[in-house]
Scaffold this active site. Structure first.
Site, PDB file in Angstrom:
ATOM      1  CB  CYS A 108       7.119  -9.077 -11.047  1.00 49.35           C
ATOM      2  SG  CYS A 108       5.696  -8.544 -10.107  1.00 49.35           S
ATOM      3  CB  SER A 152       4.629 -20.265  -9.381  1.00 50.64           C
ATOM      4  OG  SER A 152       4.399 -20.199 -10.781  1.00 50.64           O
ATOM      5  CB  SER A 164       1.919  -1.865   5.524  1.00 51.27           C
ATOM      6  OG  SER A 164       2.589  -0.770   4.942  1.00 51.27           O
ATOM      7  CB  ILE A 189      -0.988   0.019   1.180  1.00 46.63           C
ATOM      8  CG1 ILE A 189      -0.258  -0.101   2.518  1.00 46.63           C
ATOM      9  CG2 ILE A 189      -2.009  -1.102   1.029  1.00 46.63           C
ATOM     10  CD1 ILE A 189      -1.182   0.000   3.724  1.00 46.63           C
ATOM     11  N   GLY A 190       2.145   1.119  -0.271  1.00 46.12           N
ATOM     12  CA  GLY A 190       2.977   2.304  -0.482  1.00 46.12           C
ATOM     13  C   GLY A 190       3.836   2.732   0.686  1.00 46.12           C
ATOM     14  N   GLY A 191       4.060   1.866   1.657  1.00 45.51           N
ATOM     15  CA  GLY A 191       4.870   2.234   2.814  1.00 45.51           C
ATOM     16  C   GLY A 191       6.279   2.653   2.439  1.00 45.51           C
TER      17      GLY A 191
END
Length: 396
Positions: free
Chosen positions: A69, A66, A367, A21-23
């Protein structure tokens, strides 16, 4: 990076893996780092909704669990890392290198030598215990083979004045000849933030950092929990009979079914049902507004009451009366906004309306602490005199 040759500094170019969430991005901002997030990556749809809500950019998502990216990572490593710095925010590799997340992490690291211009610095965050895993052993071996020196830490927000006990593992890595401001601690694991605060010596030995006296002393320097609550009027006038109205409780467990009805007061939905207090009260971690420590909130907070995070006592006149019964304390959960505050997220951070209460707690539980990572970034991004020589050679 042509601007560097003319003496003009350009922003650090960052790749953010497992962005959540952008921490990490908030940590860069809090640390005052001049950085451009070139791309972020995460497979969680809801987390990406939250990230997009707050930064106006949606992380790239790959649903192949699995091998998350990997294709874009390969493209990024080969085409962008010659001009950027890589910071991998990694979490939850508990199952060792056989776990899918650990597999993707190691694959990213293995791509470093395939890049014609590998990253100058890396940042890794994980749960405590990672430092003894086989994934960690492989990570260190890959970094050494690619000429990185490391400094590792196990740190908690309590060590930065935040009343939140949430120790995490961190690894900072720089590619030689770039060096840390305090190279005395190269290739070591520290449990105190001495080097981050500019100390040439660790502020406590490992033995001292593991002692209860060390943590008790730290708590004295922390802000009180009331400073992190949504309202300074943190007491609840809700009578105990209302406690049983919030949610349905399984009699055989400490599970609370999803809230479906409306609430009359903003905090009503966070009241712990009396049946749960009676059944699990002895196992609950209960804190007060004046307390200077609360337990780590896990992704199961609000769904379970046992072992998932602290509960707040809100009854007027009962907060300092140790003879009060648990039912008289009018216990409630910390709200998602309050959990975000304890994670040191900025006030402007918000969830999209469609994200459910349970999803908010789960995302916050996964987070990182901006209050810890921002000082780490300040230390990592400090520019020693040899940095620009390295960058010039890197670009020539």
């Amino acid at each position: 990076m042509e601007g560097l040759r003319k003496g003009v500094e350009r922003p650090w170019r960052v790749l953010e893996f497992y962005s959540g969430i952008g921490g990490m991005r908030y940590s860069l901002m809090k640390a005052g780092v001049d950085a451009e997030v070139v791309e972020a990556f995460d497979i969680n749809d809801v987390a990406n909704d939250v990230y997009e809500q707050n930064f106006g950019h949606r992380p790239h998502q790959d649903r192949v669990i699995s091998r998350p990216c990997l294709l874009l990572t390969l493209i990024a490593m080969r085409q962008m890392l010659g001009f950027c710095r890589l910071h991998a925010n990694l979490t939850r590799a508990k199952k060792g290198s056989s776990d899918a997340r650990a597999f993707s992490f190691l694959k990213i690291l293995e791509l470093i030598p395939q890049s014609s211009r590998p990253p100058v610095m890396l940042f890794v965050e994980n749960v405590v215990g990672f430092e003894t895993s086989d994934t960690h052993k492989k990570m260190i071996a890959i970094l050494r083979e690619n000429h990185f020196c490391t400094q590792e830490f196990i740190l908690s927000p309590l060590q930065f004045g935040v009343p939140y006990s949430r120790p995490r593992y961190f690894c900072l890595a720089k590619r030689i000849p770039v060096s840390f401001q305090n190279p005395l601690f190269n290739n070591k694991l520290l449990r105190t933030p001495g080097p981050i605060h500019g100390s040439s010596e660790s502020t406590a030995t490992i033995g001292e950092a593991d002692s209860q006296a060390y943590w008790d002393k730290l708590q004295e320097t922390c802000q009180p929990i009331k400073d992190f609550l949504e309202s300074k009027n943190f007491t609840s006038e809700v009578v105990s009979e209302q406690c049983s109205m919030r949610g349905n409780v399984s009699e055989s467990s400490n599970v609370i079914e999803e809230e479906t009805g409306s609430v009359d007061h903003p905090l009503d939905q966070y009241i712990v049902p009396s049946s749960l207090v009676q059944r699990w009260g002895s196992a609950m971690d209960i804190v007060f507004p004046e307390s200077r420590r609360c337990c780590c909130f896990t992704k199961s907070y609000f769904r379970y009451v046992k072992g998932t995070g602290s509960l707040l006592a809100t009854a007027p006149g009962k907060m300092k009366d140790k003879t009060s019964s648990l039912s008289e304390l009018q216990l409630r959960y910390f709200t998602p906004r309050e959990v975000a505050n304890l994670h040191s997220f900025p006030g402007k951070f918000q969830f999209p309306e469609h994200v459910s209460l349970r999803q908010r707690y789960a995302l916050l539980g996964n987070s990182l602490s901006v209050g810890v990572v921002a000082p780490l970034f300040g230390y990592l991004f400090a520019r020693p005199s040899d940095l620009f020589e390295c960058i010039t050679a890197h670009l020539s």
